[in-house]
Write a protein that holds these residues in place. Sequence first.
Motif, PDB file in Angstrom:
ATOM      1  N   ALA A 148       0.823  -1.209   0.000  1.00  0.00           N
ATOM      2  CA  ALA A 148       0.000   0.000   0.000  1.00  0.00           C
ATOM      3  C   ALA A 148       0.861   1.264   0.000  1.00  0.00           C
ATOM      4  N   THR A 149       1.861   1.306   0.868  1.00  0.00           N
ATOM      5  CA  THR A 149       2.722   2.493   0.957  1.00  0.00           C
ATOM      6  C   THR A 149       3.487   2.715  -0.334  1.00  0.00           C
ATOM      7  N   GLU A 150       3.953   1.628  -0.945  1.00  0.00           N
ATOM      8  CA  GLU A 150       4.684   1.740  -2.209  1.00  0.00           C
ATOM      9  C   GLU A 150       3.798   2.314  -3.298  1.00  0.00           C
ATOM     10  N   LEU A 151       2.548   1.897  -3.318  1.00  0.00           N
ATOM     11  CA  LEU A 151       1.629   2.333  -4.367  1.00  0.00           C
ATOM     12  C   LEU A 151       1.275   3.811  -4.235  1.00  0.00           C
ATOM     13  N   VAL A 152       0.827   4.223  -3.048  1.00  0.00           N
ATOM     14  CA  VAL A 152       0.357   5.605  -2.905  1.00  0.00           C
ATOM     15  C   VAL A 152       1.491   6.619  -3.050  1.00  0.00           C
ATOM     16  N   SER A 153       2.722   6.200  -2.803  1.00  0.00           N
ATOM     17  CA  SER A 153       3.850   7.138  -2.870  1.00  0.00           C
ATOM     18  C   SER A 153       4.611   7.077  -4.194  1.00  0.00           C
ATOM     19  N   LEU A 154       4.028   6.443  -5.218  1.00  0.00           N
ATOM     20  CA  LEU A 154       4.703   6.381  -6.519  1.00  0.00           C
ATOM     21  C   LEU A 154       4.859   7.783  -7.114  1.00  0.00           C
ATOM     22  N   PRO A 155       6.034   8.103  -7.664  1.00  0.00           N
ATOM     23  CA  PRO A 155       6.216   9.387  -8.354  1.00  0.00           C
ATOM     24  C   PRO A 155       5.359   9.440  -9.618  1.00  0.00           C
ATOM     25  N   SER A 199       2.334  18.022 -10.393  1.00  0.00           N
ATOM     26  CA  SER A 199       2.289  17.074  -9.280  1.00  0.00           C
ATOM     27  C   SER A 199       3.518  16.166  -9.305  1.00  0.00           C
ATOM     28  N   ILE A 200       4.090  15.924  -8.139  1.00  0.00           N
ATOM     29  CA  ILE A 200       5.232  15.002  -8.075  1.00  0.00           C
ATOM     30  C   ILE A 200       4.760  13.571  -7.810  1.00  0.00           C
ATOM     31  N   TRP A 201       3.450  13.426  -7.528  1.00  0.00           N
ATOM     32  CA  TRP A 201       2.909  12.101  -7.201  1.00  0.00           C
ATOM     33  C   TRP A 201       2.006  11.590  -8.321  1.00  0.00           C
ATOM     34  N   LEU A 202       1.985  10.276  -8.482  1.00  0.00           N
ATOM     35  CA  LEU A 202       1.083   9.663  -9.449  1.00  0.00           C
ATOM     36  C   LEU A 202      -0.356   9.708  -8.939  1.00  0.00           C
ATOM     37  N   PHE A 203      -0.518   9.598  -7.634  1.00  0.00           N
ATOM     38  CA  PHE A 203      -1.851   9.642  -7.031  1.00  0.00           C
ATOM     39  C   PHE A 203      -1.905  10.760  -5.985  1.00  0.00           C
ATOM     40  N   PRO A 204      -1.955  12.021  -6.462  1.00  0.00           N
ATOM     41  CA  PRO A 204      -1.934  13.151  -5.523  1.00  0.00           C
ATOM     42  C   PRO A 204      -3.252  13.277  -4.756  1.00  0.00           C
ATOM     43  N   SER A 205      -3.144  13.905  -3.594  1.00  0.00           N
ATOM     44  CA  SER A 205      -4.326  14.198  -2.771  1.00  0.00           C
ATOM     45  C   SER A 205      -3.988  15.443  -1.965  1.00  0.00           C
ATOM     46  N   GLY A 206      -4.552  16.582  -2.378  1.00  0.00           N
ATOM     47  CA  GLY A 206      -4.182  17.842  -1.739  1.00  0.00           C
ATOM     48  C   GLY A 206      -2.731  18.174  -2.027  1.00  0.00           C
ATOM     49  N   LYS A 207      -1.972  18.490  -0.974  1.00  0.00           N
ATOM     50  CA  LYS A 207      -0.559  18.814  -1.140  1.00  0.00           C
ATOM     51  C   LYS A 207       0.335  17.575  -1.036  1.00  0.00           C
ATOM     52  N   LYS A 208      -0.270  16.436  -0.694  1.00  0.00           N
ATOM     53  CA  LYS A 208       0.499  15.206  -0.546  1.00  0.00           C
ATOM     54  C   LYS A 208      -0.038  14.147  -1.507  1.00  0.00           C
ATOM     55  N   HIS A 209       0.341  12.905  -1.260  1.00  0.00           N
ATOM     56  CA  HIS A 209      -0.200  11.815  -2.067  1.00  0.00           C
ATOM     57  C   HIS A 209      -1.353  11.150  -1.317  1.00  0.00           C
ATOM     58  N   LEU A 210      -2.077  10.307  -2.002  1.00  0.00           N
ATOM     59  CA  LEU A 210      -3.171   9.541  -1.414  1.00  0.00           C
ATOM     60  C   LEU A 210      -2.657   8.809  -0.173  1.00  0.00           C
ATOM     61  N   SER A 211      -3.449   8.785   0.876  1.00  0.00           N
ATOM     62  CA  SER A 211      -3.005   8.126   2.107  1.00  0.00           C
ATOM     63  C   SER A 211      -3.305   6.632   2.063  1.00  0.00           C
ATOM     64  N   ARG A 212      -2.601   5.876   2.893  1.00  0.00           N
ATOM     65  CA  ARG A 212      -2.847   4.438   2.988  1.00  0.00           C
ATOM     66  C   ARG A 212      -4.264   4.163   3.484  1.00  0.00           C
ATOM     67  N   VAL A 213      -4.726   4.985   4.420  1.00  0.00           N
ATOM     68  CA  VAL A 213      -6.079   4.803   4.958  1.00  0.00           C
ATOM     69  C   VAL A 213      -7.122   4.984   3.863  1.00  0.00           C
ATOM     70  N   ARG A 214      -6.929   6.033   3.039  1.00  0.00           N
ATOM     71  CA  ARG A 214      -7.881   6.281   1.953  1.00  0.00           C
ATOM     72  C   ARG A 214      -7.837   5.146   0.921  1.00  0.00           C
ATOM     73  N   LEU A 215      -6.644   4.638   0.625  1.00  0.00           N
ATOM     74  CA  LEU A 215      -6.523   3.517  -0.304  1.00  0.00           C
ATOM     75  C   LEU A 215      -7.289   2.311   0.233  1.00  0.00           C
TER      76      LEU A 215
END
Length: 294
Positions: A148-155, A199-215
């Motif tokens: 999960a962490t690897e996925l949501v934090s993909l560039p 965006s620096i993230w593949l799955f952005p959410s606000g100023k960060k990336h999608l969270s593990r909880v949301r995934l």
Amino acid sequence: MNESDRALVDRFCDMMAAEVGASRNTLLAYRSDFEAAAAALGSIEKAGPKELERLGEAWADLAPSTVARRSSALRRLFGFLMDEGYRPDDPSAALPKPALRRPLPKVLDTHEVEAMFAEVEGRAQSGQPIALRNLALLELLYGSGLRATELVSLPRRAVRQGQPFLMLRGKGDKERLVPVSERAAGAVAEWLKHVPVDSIWLFPSGKKHLSRVRLFQLVRDMAALAGIAPDRVSPHVLRHAFATHLLAGGADLRVLQALLGHADIATTQIYTHVDAARLVELVNARHPLADQPR
């Protein structure tokens, strides 16, 4: 913990940080286990086999996994103390050795995974950004076995058209190659059309990336839409499905270890037990003699 024990633990943690690259959280976990051991032993430095044998009684009410972890930590500490000349012997053979049984992971069968894909793909045909994002998430979870962490934090540029793999920095800060199917690459390409160019993230959410909880929530929603009980599904269950279905299809265990990023093949071997358990279940349910009385 007395001052003498604390000084030895400090030296051990310094070694772990410098030579093994242990993280802050790992070192804190070691210190916590040593504090608990010192409370039961009185002194780690002076403890001998007789004192260590009594730990089994002192820790009788703890979970076997906790006892095993504390024993492992002490075993490593005593080995370090003897190697460095802080004590003349290693009494760790007397530490408790609880019998551990690794629980089998939850797994979806291929029909259930296909049902999830059918539902998510159908919604993605609308071209709605959220639906396209969900399809890309599902393709990478099941098609590449990402954590999960690897996925949501993909560039943003992690998945590239025409490149059948991506380089991933995963658990333990270790790099590995992860396969990316044409289906997954296509789903990501469609989703990328809706990702802001800055965006620096593949799955952005606000100023960060999608969270593990949301995934986690999204995956359960996808399962519910496919008529699968949400409490049976999570991002990690889809990773397990990726591994189990590959193994059932003839994948080599060592290859699977590399794909999943397991440091120890013993972790990967759990999937051989899953496959065996499913075979036994199948025989008991479908064999012609299964329902015949003796």
